[in-house]
Design a protein around this motif. Structure first.
Motif, PDB file in Angstrom:
ATOM      1  N   TYR A   1       0.854  -1.195   0.000  1.00 33.67           N
ATOM      2  CA  TYR A   1       0.000   0.000   0.000  1.00 33.67           C
ATOM      3  C   TYR A   1       0.888   1.243   0.000  1.00 33.67           C
ATOM      4  CZ  TYR A   1      -3.478   3.400   1.789  1.00 33.67           C
ATOM      5  OH  TYR A   1      -4.319   4.480   1.978  1.00 33.67           O
ATOM      6  N   PHE A   2       0.593   2.195  -0.909  1.00 38.46           N
ATOM      7  CA  PHE A   2       1.289   3.483  -0.943  1.00 38.46           C
ATOM      8  C   PHE A   2       0.266   4.609  -1.070  1.00 38.46           C
ATOM      9  CE2 PHE A   2       4.789   0.902  -2.956  1.00 38.46           C
ATOM     10  CZ  PHE A   2       5.693   1.017  -1.903  1.00 38.46           C
ATOM     11  N   GLU A   3       0.477   5.667  -0.292  1.00 36.61           N
ATOM     12  CA  GLU A   3      -0.402   6.838  -0.341  1.00 36.61           C
ATOM     13  C   GLU A   3       0.450   8.102  -0.222  1.00 36.61           C
ATOM     14  OE1 GLU A   3      -3.997   8.909   2.325  1.00 36.61           O
ATOM     15  OE2 GLU A   3      -3.414   6.831   2.675  1.00 36.61           O
ATOM     16  N   LEU A   4       0.144   9.116  -1.040  1.00 35.77           N
ATOM     17  CA  LEU A   4       0.827  10.400  -0.962  1.00 35.77           C
ATOM     18  C   LEU A   4      -0.146  11.448  -0.435  1.00 35.77           C
ATOM     19  CD1 LEU A   4       3.368  12.142  -1.587  1.00 35.77           C
ATOM     20  CD2 LEU A   4       2.345  12.601  -3.835  1.00 35.77           C
ATOM     21  N   SER A   5       0.335  12.292   0.479  1.00 35.30           N
ATOM     22  CA  SER A   5      -0.536  13.329   1.040  1.00 35.30           C
ATOM     23  C   SER A   5       0.231  14.621   1.253  1.00 35.30           C
ATOM     24  CB  SER A   5      -1.131  12.867   2.372  1.00 35.30           C
ATOM     25  OG  SER A   5      -0.120  12.675   3.351  1.00 35.30           O
ATOM     26  N   LYS A   6      -0.531  15.703   1.319  1.00 30.69           N
ATOM     27  CA  LYS A   6      -0.006  17.004   1.749  1.00 30.69           C
ATOM     28  C   LYS A   6      -0.875  17.424   2.932  1.00 30.69           C
ATOM     29  CE  LYS A   6       1.909  21.280   0.030  1.00 30.69           C
ATOM     30  NZ  LYS A   6       1.354  22.293   0.937  1.00 30.69           N
ATOM     31  N   PRO A   7      -0.424  17.085   4.137  1.00 25.36           N
ATOM     32  CA  PRO A   7      -1.282  17.239   5.322  1.00 25.36           C
ATOM     33  C   PRO A   7      -1.808  18.655   5.524  1.00 25.36           C
ATOM     34  CG  PRO A   7       0.616  15.860   5.827  1.00 25.36           C
ATOM     35  CD  PRO A   7       0.849  16.406   4.454  1.00 25.36           C
ATOM     36  N   SER A   8      -1.000  19.673   5.221  1.00 22.25           N
ATOM     37  CA  SER A   8      -1.450  21.043   5.465  1.00 22.25           C
ATOM     38  C   SER A   8      -2.641  21.423   4.593  1.00 22.25           C
ATOM     39  CB  SER A   8      -0.304  22.028   5.210  1.00 22.25           C
ATOM     40  OG  SER A   8       0.100  21.986   3.845  1.00 22.25           O
ATOM     41  N   GLU A   9      -2.800  20.749   3.454  1.00 22.16           N
ATOM     42  CA  GLU A   9      -3.921  21.009   2.555  1.00 22.16           C
ATOM     43  C   GLU A   9      -5.079  20.038   2.783  1.00 22.16           C
ATOM     44  OE1 GLU A   9      -3.850  23.497   0.425  1.00 22.16           O
ATOM     45  OE2 GLU A   9      -1.737  24.050   0.350  1.00 22.16           O
TER      46      GLU A   9
ATOM     47  N   ALA B   1       4.836  24.602  -1.220  1.00 21.29           N
ATOM     48  CA  ALA B   1       5.638  24.673   0.001  1.00 21.29           C
ATOM     49  C   ALA B   1       5.011  23.867   1.123  1.00 21.29           C
ATOM     50  CB  ALA B   1       5.804  26.128   0.424  1.00 21.29           C
ATOM     51  N   GLY B   2       5.884  23.283   1.969  1.00 24.22           N
ATOM     52  CA  GLY B   2       5.416  22.528   3.122  1.00 24.22           C
ATOM     53  C   GLY B   2       5.788  21.073   3.049  1.00 24.22           C
ATOM     54  N   ASN B   3       5.178  20.275   3.918  1.00 22.05           N
ATOM     55  CA  ASN B   3       5.485  18.852   4.009  1.00 22.05           C
ATOM     56  C   ASN B   3       4.629  18.022   3.057  1.00 22.05           C
ATOM     57  OD1 ASN B   3       7.374  19.306   6.028  1.00 22.05           O
ATOM     58  ND2 ASN B   3       5.916  18.945   7.684  1.00 22.05           N
ATOM     59  N   TRP B   4       5.286  17.048   2.407  1.00 19.31           N
ATOM     60  CA  TRP B   4       4.631  16.042   1.579  1.00 19.31           C
ATOM     61  C   TRP B   4       5.003  14.681   2.155  1.00 19.31           C
ATOM     62  CZ3 TRP B   4       2.004  17.170  -3.194  1.00 19.31           C
ATOM     63  CH2 TRP B   4       2.003  18.519  -3.547  1.00 19.31           C
ATOM     64  N   THR B   5       4.004  13.833   2.372  1.00 23.04           N
ATOM     65  CA  THR B   5       4.232  12.583   3.098  1.00 23.04           C
ATOM     66  C   THR B   5       3.826  11.372   2.280  1.00 23.04           C
ATOM     67  OG1 THR B   5       3.916  13.667   5.234  1.00 23.04           O
ATOM     68  CG2 THR B   5       3.639  11.276   5.184  1.00 23.04           C
ATOM     69  N   LEU B   6       4.748  10.412   2.197  1.00 22.28           N
ATOM     70  CA  LEU B   6       4.445   9.103   1.627  1.00 22.28           C
ATOM     71  C   LEU B   6       4.133   8.154   2.775  1.00 22.28           C
ATOM     72  CD1 LEU B   6       4.377   7.090  -0.799  1.00 22.28           C
ATOM     73  CD2 LEU B   6       6.786   6.622  -0.285  1.00 22.28           C
ATOM     74  N   THR B   7       2.924   7.580   2.753  1.00 27.25           N
ATOM     75  CA  THR B   7       2.522   6.587   3.750  1.00 27.25           C
ATOM     76  C   THR B   7       2.568   5.212   3.108  1.00 27.25           C
ATOM     77  OG1 THR B   7       1.105   8.152   4.922  1.00 27.25           O
ATOM     78  CG2 THR B   7       0.669   5.800   5.274  1.00 27.25           C
ATOM     79  N   MET B   8       3.252   4.273   3.793  1.00 27.95           N
ATOM     80  CA  MET B   8       3.390   2.898   3.306  1.00 27.95           C
ATOM     81  C   MET B   8       2.788   1.948   4.331  1.00 27.95           C
ATOM     82  SD  MET B   8       7.375   3.439   2.376  1.00 27.95           S
ATOM     83  CE  MET B   8       7.585   4.456   3.839  1.00 27.95           C
ATOM     84  N   ALA B   9       2.136   0.916   3.853  1.00 27.35           N
ATOM     85  CA  ALA B   9       1.547  -0.066   4.767  1.00 27.35           C
ATOM     86  C   ALA B   9       1.676  -1.462   4.185  1.00 27.35           C
ATOM     87  CB  ALA B   9       0.082   0.267   5.047  1.00 27.35           C
ATOM     88  N   ASP B  10       1.655  -2.432   5.092  1.00 22.28           N
ATOM     89  CA  ASP B  10       1.666  -3.852   4.742  1.00 22.28           C
ATOM     90  C   ASP B  10       0.542  -4.499   5.546  1.00 22.28           C
ATOM     91  OD1 ASP B  10       3.996  -6.047   3.622  1.00 22.28           O
ATOM     92  OD2 ASP B  10       2.507  -6.781   5.040  1.00 22.28           O
ATOM     93  N   SER B  11      -0.323  -5.251   4.874  1.00 20.44           N
ATOM     94  CA  SER B  11      -1.560  -5.679   5.509  1.00 20.44           C
ATOM     95  C   SER B  11      -1.449  -6.954   6.342  1.00 20.44           C
ATOM     96  CB  SER B  11      -2.651  -5.876   4.445  1.00 20.44           C
ATOM     97  OG  SER B  11      -2.265  -6.862   3.505  1.00 20.44           O
ATOM     98  N   ALA B  12      -0.316  -7.646   6.272  1.00 22.87           N
ATOM     99  CA  ALA B  12      -0.190  -8.885   7.040  1.00 22.87           C
ATOM    100  C   ALA B  12       1.256  -9.087   7.462  1.00 22.87           C
ATOM    101  CB  ALA B  12      -0.672 -10.086   6.217  1.00 22.87           C
ATOM    102  N   GLY B  13       1.456  -9.819   8.535  1.00 22.64           N
ATOM    103  CA  GLY B  13       2.787 -10.040   9.072  1.00 22.64           C
ATOM    104  C   GLY B  13       3.613 -11.013   8.256  1.00 22.64           C
ATOM    105  N   GLN B  14       4.880 -11.036   8.552  1.00 23.61           N
ATOM    106  CA  GLN B  14       5.892 -11.936   7.994  1.00 23.61           C
ATOM    107  C   GLN B  14       6.593 -11.375   6.771  1.00 23.61           C
ATOM    108  OE1 GLN B  14       6.903 -15.272   8.833  1.00 23.61           O
ATOM    109  NE2 GLN B  14       5.282 -16.101  10.120  1.00 23.61           N
TER     110      GLN B  14
END
Length: 298
Positions: free
Chosen positions: A98-106, A169-182
């Motif tokens: 899973y990958f998501e890009l965000s600009k939290p201030s907006e 201008a400001g922070n840009w964040t890449l959020t990464m997730a993995d849905s299961a262990g191992q």
């Protein structure tokens, strides 16, 4: 030729008096990279954020984003208790990525790769400690997904155009997730590319300060470069070549309304002098010249 009437005077007036408007759209591209690696797995940490910060000074005031491209270096590895360094090399669950890009201030975000976008159990990278680079670009012909992750340029599942028109201008964040262990999602780095266009209205006025000249005398002419906006203009290059008959010249540059000169003074021609002119500002060159006494020089 009479030195008092000076037949070359009309030519010099044409050379020294004009107003030239320029409406410009200047492309701006900036890249920002975060290279802090991460083991993304519920047995370690998931989700994981990585952020880049865009300084306000990287773009002129008023400029907004035209296009966003993001490249991600990653791998998916088998088992290893969620630890990327313990390469196993067996079956991997690529549907957990899973990958998501965000600009939290907006308050704006887009999911590039939802869960279940990829599939299959093949290890993406060709070597145990390797990574693949996937570039997400709305202009790509193929949408990401449909099997094992492969390197290349793909359109994201959800468009990056949600960021069009925002302040870069400001922070840009890449959020990464993995849905299961191992099987960890192994992150190496990401690079954010922001494209924008500055809209500026530049005018150049050049005028002398005398109605007549006498060979061998001195004169001053003024070059004014102004910006009517709406955006600020950075790194404009000013050039001006002296006309025939000028045997020496010195010049100074000064700014108003926030205008800045890269060089404050010089001699001879004005060549490649960089200036910054905010919207509503200007820079002015005052050029002091001495004319030859020899009519053949004109």
């Amino acid at each position: 030729m009479s030195f008092q009437t000076w037949n070359n005077k009309f030519f010099l007036c044409l050379a020294l008096m004009f107003i030239a408007p320029y409406s410009l759209s200047a492309p701006i591209t900036q890249n920002y990279t975060n290279s802090t690696p991460a083991n993304v797995d519920p047995r370690q940490t998931s989700p994981v954020d990585r952020t880049v910060t865009v300084p306000a000074t990287d773009f002129p005031n008023g400029v907004t984003v035209d296009n966003v491209i993001i490249s991600i270096d990653f791998d998916k590895r088998d088992r290893n208790n969620g630890v990327c360094t313990n390469y196993n090399g067996g079956f991997v669950f690529n549907d957990e990525i899973y990958f998501e890009l965000s600009k939290p201030s907006e308050g704006i975000s887009t999911v590039l790769v939802p869960f279940n976008t990829y599939s299959g159990g093949v290890h993406p990278a060709p070597t145990p400690d390797g990574y693949i680079t996937v570039v997400f670009d709305d202009a790509a012909a193929t949408t990401v997904g449909g099997g094992t992750p492969v390197a290349g340029t793909f359109a994201p599942v959800n468009s990056l155009s949600v960021f069009d028109g925002v302040d870069p201008a400001g922070n840009w964040t890449l959020t990464m997730a993995d849905s299961a262990g191992q099987d960890p999602l192994c992150f190496s780095s990401f690079t954010l590319t922001l494209e924008a266009s500055a809209q500026v209205d530049i005018s150049v006025t050049k005028t002398d300060l005398s109605a007549s000249y006498v060979p061998g005398s001195d004169a001053t002419y003024i070059i004014t470069v102004s910006n009517s906006g709406p955006d600020d203009a950075f790194n404009l290059a000013v050039n001006d070549t002296l006309p025939d008959g000028v045997i020496s010249a010195t010049w100074t540059c000064s700014g108003s309304g926030g205008g800045l000169c890269g060089v404050s003074n010089g001699v001879g021609n004005i060549t490649g002098v960089n200036v910054d002119i905010p919207s509503g500002g200007a820079v002015q060159f005052a050029v002091d010249v001495t004319f030859s006494t020899n009519p053949a020089d004109y």
